[in-house]
Design an enzyme around this catalytic site. Structure first.
Site, PDB file in Angstrom:
ATOM      1  N   THR A 152       6.301   1.337  -5.272  1.00 49.98           N
ATOM      2  CA  THR A 152       5.040   1.771  -5.864  1.00 49.98           C
ATOM      3  C   THR A 152       5.084   3.216  -6.345  1.00 49.98           C
ATOM      4  O   THR A 152       4.493   3.557  -7.375  1.00 49.98           O
ATOM      5  CB  THR A 152       3.893   1.572  -4.857  1.00 49.98           C
ATOM      6  N   THR A 202       6.740   0.266   0.042  1.00 48.14           N
ATOM      7  CA  THR A 202       6.246   0.277   1.426  1.00 48.14           C
ATOM      8  C   THR A 202       6.405  -1.051   2.158  1.00 48.14           C
ATOM      9  O   THR A 202       6.316  -1.093   3.380  1.00 48.14           O
ATOM     10  CB  THR A 202       4.758   0.679   1.459  1.00 48.14           C
TER      11      THR A 202
END
Length: 333
Positions: free
Chosen positions: A14, A98
């Protein structure tokens, strides 16, 4: 004064994402957007260069769901080779999605042989999103990697102004900024505006002083995971063993129990030589040893999550298949 040098390995995730749906596209940005390479991220957020001279290193450019044991070995090799090429570097930062960040970090925390810190960072919102956490997480990761106090603590995870030990940290929320938590023991320190504020050190064995030397190892032993649930029959245990698993980790009912059928199925594969480790599906707290589990040859995971116990078991199996020796490793690491 000259700035410290920090190496930055980009793997995607991300932090590197640029969506095309506008500033509120903080969920579907990966569908039509793109991921920046390490050098592009530094150009996109040049403010991070105020804290260090950053050497960007391209690796992969993917979501972290595409990273696993093969890539862990490659990242480990990259860390060693590029530090050898830049011996004056103060530390290494790895940009990571993540989803599996905690697993890569824990693997590195058990295996790297470097004197400098390895810090793994990510973001909950893409670089194109409104109020993205990407630049501050990256800047703080660079600050921690350059801090001499960070040495000798294995790999560290830095997000949301918090420093966590790779062994303890886990992702606890799908989208909240404070998702990475160390449930049992809390953070090691904070990344404040005036300084990196440290408060404690982890005590379990960690890199660089571990027994896990992966030089010349191209493939890690297969270890699979299963989850206890009401009425579970344990059929997965036999299937994993048939697929070639050398170990199985079960996320048992807290504090480390399982259904009778699951215990029977896992006991059968343990007799075949498959290492069986019992963790807890609760995500916090130590698994308790019991006479019944010892009779079945099971190994307790201490307070490791299922995914972390899998990593330690994979590494333990590169050293020994003796349950007593593996249990010793789980007690030390």
């Amino acid at each position: 004064m000259s700035k410290p040098k920090v190496l930055f390995i980009g793997t995607g995730g991300t932090m590197s994402a640029l969506g095309i749906g506008g500033p509120f596209d903080i969920m579907d940005y990966g569908a039509k957007g793109r991921f920046m390479e390490a050098d592009e991220i530094i150009r996109h957020w040049p403010q991070v260069l105020e804290k260090a001279d950053v050497v960007p290193i391209k690796y992969r450019n993917v979501a972290s769901t595409a990273l696993g044991p093969v890539e862990w070995l490659e990242i480990l090799a990259l860390c060693h080779s590029f530090l050898a090429a830049h011996p004056d570097a103060a530390g290494i930062v790895i940009g990571h999605g993540t989803a599996t960040l905690e697993e890569t970090a824990y693997f590195l925390s058990l295996t790297h042989k470097l004197a400098v810190p390895i810090v793994v960072v990510g973001a909950q919102r893409p670089s194109s999103g409104l109020a993205t956490d990407a630049p501050m997480n990256l800047a703080n990761g660079i600050r921690v990697a350059a801090d001499p106090f960070a040495r000798g603590m294995g790999a560290l995870v830095v997000l949301n102004d918090e420093i966590n030990a790779a062994r303890e940290v886990t992702k606890t929320s799908t989208s909240r900024m404070q998702t990475f938590r160390s449930p049992d023991f809390g953070v090691l320190g904070h990344c404040d505006g005036d300084k990196i504020a440290w408060y404690r050190k982890p005590l379990r064995r960690m890199a660089p002083d571990t027994e896990f030397d992966l030089s010349g190892i191209a493939t890690l032993p297969r270890v699979d995971c299963m989850l206890s649930y009401a009425g579970g029959d344990g059929v997965a245990a036999a299937a994993y063993a048939a697929a070639g698993a050398k170990g199985i980790v079960i996320g048992g009912f807290a504090p480390g129990f399982m259904s009778p059928s699951e215990a029977e199925a896992l006991g059968a594969v343990a007799k075949q030589g498959v290492a069986v480790v019992v963790a807890s599906r609760a995500g916090s707290g130590r698994v308790f040893g019991t006479q019944r589990k010892r009779e079945l040859g099971f190994i307790d995971a201490d307070n490791l999550t299922v995914q972390k116990a899998r990593i330690l078991l994979m590494l333990a199996l590169t050293r020994s298949s003796d349950p007593a020796e593996i249990a010793r490793m789980f007690a030390e690491y």
